[in-house]
Scaffold this motif. Sequence first.
Motif, PDB file in Angstrom:
ATOM      1  N   THR A  47      31.744  53.164  20.810  1.00  0.00           N
ATOM      2  CA  THR A  47      32.365  53.780  19.647  1.00  0.00           C
ATOM      3  C   THR A  47      31.295  54.243  18.660  1.00  0.00           C
ATOM      4  N   ASN A  48      31.723  55.019  17.694  1.00  0.00           N
ATOM      5  CA  ASN A  48      30.765  55.437  16.665  1.00  0.00           C
ATOM      6  C   ASN A  48      30.650  54.353  15.596  1.00  0.00           C
ATOM      7  N   PHE A  49      29.631  54.473  14.780  1.00  0.00           N
ATOM      8  CA  PHE A  49      29.337  53.456  13.775  1.00  0.00           C
ATOM      9  C   PHE A  49      30.489  53.287  12.777  1.00  0.00           C
ATOM     10  N   VAL A  85      27.590  50.789  20.194  1.00  0.00           N
ATOM     11  CA  VAL A  85      27.752  51.502  18.931  1.00  0.00           C
ATOM     12  C   VAL A  85      26.679  52.573  18.791  1.00  0.00           C
ATOM     13  N   SER A  86      27.093  53.794  18.499  1.00  0.00           N
ATOM     14  CA  SER A  86      26.152  54.884  18.210  1.00  0.00           C
ATOM     15  C   SER A  86      25.624  54.709  16.800  1.00  0.00           C
ATOM     16  N   VAL A  87      24.307  54.793  16.660  1.00  0.00           N
ATOM     17  CA  VAL A  87      23.680  54.648  15.346  1.00  0.00           C
ATOM     18  C   VAL A  87      22.732  55.811  15.089  1.00  0.00           C
ATOM     19  N   HIS A  88      22.623  56.164  13.794  1.00  0.00           N
ATOM     20  CA  HIS A  88      21.783  57.292  13.401  1.00  0.00           C
ATOM     21  C   HIS A  88      20.808  56.935  12.290  1.00  0.00           C
ATOM     22  N   LEU A  96      23.091  49.156  21.234  1.00  0.00           N
ATOM     23  CA  LEU A  96      22.975  50.293  20.320  1.00  0.00           C
ATOM     24  C   LEU A  96      22.609  51.546  21.097  1.00  0.00           C
ATOM     25  N   LEU A  97      23.201  52.658  20.718  1.00  0.00           N
ATOM     26  CA  LEU A  97      22.849  53.972  21.265  1.00  0.00           C
ATOM     27  C   LEU A  97      22.275  54.767  20.098  1.00  0.00           C
ATOM     28  N   THR A 107      15.826  44.804  15.508  1.00  0.00           N
ATOM     29  CA  THR A 107      17.025  44.341  16.199  1.00  0.00           C
ATOM     30  C   THR A 107      16.630  43.696  17.521  1.00  0.00           C
ATOM     31  N   PHE A 108      17.580  42.976  18.112  1.00  0.00           N
ATOM     32  CA  PHE A 108      17.287  42.240  19.339  1.00  0.00           C
ATOM     33  C   PHE A 108      18.196  42.581  20.503  1.00  0.00           C
ATOM     34  N   ILE A 109      19.289  43.280  20.247  1.00  0.00           N
ATOM     35  CA  ILE A 109      20.216  43.639  21.317  1.00  0.00           C
ATOM     36  C   ILE A 109      19.692  44.860  22.064  1.00  0.00           C
ATOM     37  N   PRO A 110      20.220  45.133  23.265  1.00  0.00           N
ATOM     38  CA  PRO A 110      19.757  46.295  24.026  1.00  0.00           C
ATOM     39  C   PRO A 110      19.859  47.595  23.224  1.00  0.00           C
TER      40      PRO A 110
END
Length: 131
Positions: free
Chosen positions: A12-14, A30-33, A49-50, A78-81
């Motif tokens: 999903t988006n942020f 989650v898409s992040v910018h 995160l994408l 951050t620590f997640i993929p």
Amino acid sequence: MAKEINADGFHTNFENFINKNIEFNGLIGVSVHSLEEAVLAEKNGASYLLASHIYKTDCKKGLKPRGLDFIKSIRENTFIPLIGLGGINDENLEDVILKGADGIAVMSYIMADENPFKSAQKLKNNLIKVR
């Protein structure tokens, strides 16, 4: 829909992730910018995160790319993929991985190629070399 079909996860988006009370027992991408979005998404339970967009891409015409330092800053905080997206191809994917991305996602690179299977194979082979 992801709940209804018993999916392992969804993306999903942020804004949706932060503003909707998403109750899902699985992976949530989650898409992040921005770095701030990345940190907040992780803090609120994102599975991965994408981050986009890294390089100039036809999918985001007119928008300035965020560059490799964007990936680096997210990785350092951050620590997640972390997955990089935007203008990535078989020649620059190594730089994205070396800056801290765990993987890549592509759209234009494959969709614009006359032989999408061959372009996907190039990406795969180059990822194997980097790892």
